[in-house]
Design an enzyme around this catalytic site. Structure first.
Site, PDB file in Angstrom:
ATOM      1  N   HIS A 171       0.802  -1.167   0.171  1.00 22.97           N
ATOM      2  CA  HIS A 171       0.196  -0.018   0.031  1.00 22.97           C
ATOM      3  C   HIS A 171       0.957   1.125   0.228  1.00 22.97           C
ATOM      4  CE1 HIS A 171      -3.148   2.705   1.695  1.00 22.97           C
ATOM      5  NE2 HIS A 171      -3.873   2.141   0.761  1.00 22.97           N
ATOM      6  N   CYS A 172       1.977   1.283   0.875  1.00 22.71           N
ATOM      7  CA  CYS A 172       2.923   2.341   0.717  1.00 22.71           C
ATOM      8  C   CYS A 172       3.536   2.645  -0.602  1.00 22.71           C
ATOM      9  CB  CYS A 172       3.918   2.082   1.729  1.00 22.71           C
ATOM     10  SG  CYS A 172       3.258   1.556   3.457  1.00 22.71           S
TER      11      CYS A 172
END
Length: 385
Positions: A356-357
């Site tokens: 997600h990062c």
């Protein structure tokens, strides 16, 4: 790029849920030697797998610097749009723009201030000039109208939206002295409401233990759909995460969303065995002066909550842990309409974040002012004008 003087909430714009349709996804090709050991050799292989999984159902834009763009083009398929753009690191979630939309299909960008997760107080590296300019450069290149929020420090990983006015954050991150120390909690809430179209802010006390971002919410809790979340969890009372997740669960059980509905909470286990830096990995890093360093045996903030929702899939980190399969089962049940893509993500978590990062979704929009076509360009894209 048109920089607007109005505010998103006043204009009827809001941050949609990540489970809503996307126009595409932004990623950044890894290169920083203090984040990605051995010249990002293994990290790039993992980035390729993630980008190609996302490309099965939505467009992927991979940003790369001049010295690495040939590597990106060689390793990625023709489905991925590779674009020349400067950055300090590969955390597209935090340095890229946040997108907002209205009910008529218009999409605009929000350009926050970025200070490397804490600035002079506890930032992770000393020079973040290129990362600070990245959101504006992207919005300019692709012709998005932009809301200027550079007075306010915020990273994309520190917010989650249900698309209906509820915003999830953590106190540990947004109240950190390295973010907006002159603002009260109430004033921070007001900024989130103005720029994200939020109506209610849910403050979880904690994120994931040892998360060097001051505990971003995207590593501990995420919306499955309005009123329904997954929460990082452990039943091991000896693990520091146990009390932290217990405190977060208490908030979610007591709070309601912006519509007054109680939350359905799915407990998503963290890896059973802590994921730690190995000595053989440590020797592959090269840290710059003022950059946060790693230590042998350092526990990393590994969490299955750090997944990416593409239009047709759920790209889920895997760690070679016995809880990997349980995480896939739980997320598969939460998203029965999407294909599950398990991706071994140890080579990403050593950099400090996860799937997600390194991704930032662009919500589906029927209207926005189209900018220059950047595919295949070898000209450096413009910065702030």
């Amino acid at each position: 790029m048109k920089r607007l003087t109005s505010l998103p909430a006043e204009d009827g714009f809001y941050m949609p849920g990540e489970f809503e349709p996307h126009d595409g996804c932004i990623m950044i090709w890894p290169k920083r030697p203090g984040s990605w050991p051995f010249d990002a050799r293994e990290a790039r292989k993992a980035f390729v797998k993630i980008a190609e999984a996302i490309a099965d159902s939505e467009h992927v834009i991979m940003l790369a610097e001049a010295e690495t763009i040939d590597s990106a083009r060689e390793m990625l398929s023709d489905r991925i749009e590779v674009v020349l753009m400067e950055s300090d690191d590969a955390w597209a979630r935090d340095t890229g723009p946040t997108f907002v939309r209205n009910d008529y299909g218009q999409v605009r960008g929000v350009d926050w201030q970025f200070n490397a997760w804490g600035g002079e107080y506890d930032g992770l590296y000393a020079d973040w000039k290129k990362d600070e300019l990245l959101a504006a450069r992207f919005l300019d290149a692709y012709g998005y109208e932009t809301y200027d929020a550079r007075h306010f420090v915020l990273e994309g990983g520190s917010i989650h939206s249900d698309g209906q006015g509820t915003i999830l954050v953590t106190e540990r991150c947004l109240l950190s002295p390295g973010r907006n120390p002159s603002l009260t909690k109430k004033e921070i809430e007001e900024q989130l409401k103005l720029y994200l179209g939020g109506k209610k802010i849910i403050w979880l006390p904690y994120g994931i233990y040892q998360d060097e971002t001051n505990e971003h919410v995207d590593n501990v809790c995420a919306f499955v759909r309005p009123g329904e979340v997954v929460l990082a969890w452990t039943d091991d009372e000896r693990d520091p995460q146990y009390e932290m997740s217990l405190a977060d669960l208490k908030v979610l059980e007591e709070e309601t969303d912006a519509r007054g509905k109680h939350f359905i909470v799915h407990k998503l286990p963290i890896p059973k065995m802590p994921v730690c830096i190995k000595p053989e990995e440590l020797c592959g890093f090269t840290f710059e002066p003022g950059e946060d360093t790693r230590e042998p045996g350092e526990r990393l903030a590994a969490s299955y909550v750090n997944f990416y929702l593409s239009n047709g899939g759920v790209i889920v980190p895997q760690f070679g842990d016995e809880n990997d399969s349980m995480a896939l089962k739980i997320l598969g049940d939460c998203f029965p309409e999407r294909k599950i893509y398990p991706i071994f993500a140890r080579d990403i978590i050593v950099g400090g974040g996860n799937i997600h990062c390194i991704t930032q979704q662009i919500p589906k929009g029927d209207v926005h002012e189209k900018g220059n076509s950047c595919s295949g360009s070898d000209e450096m894209l413009p910065g702030h004008q």
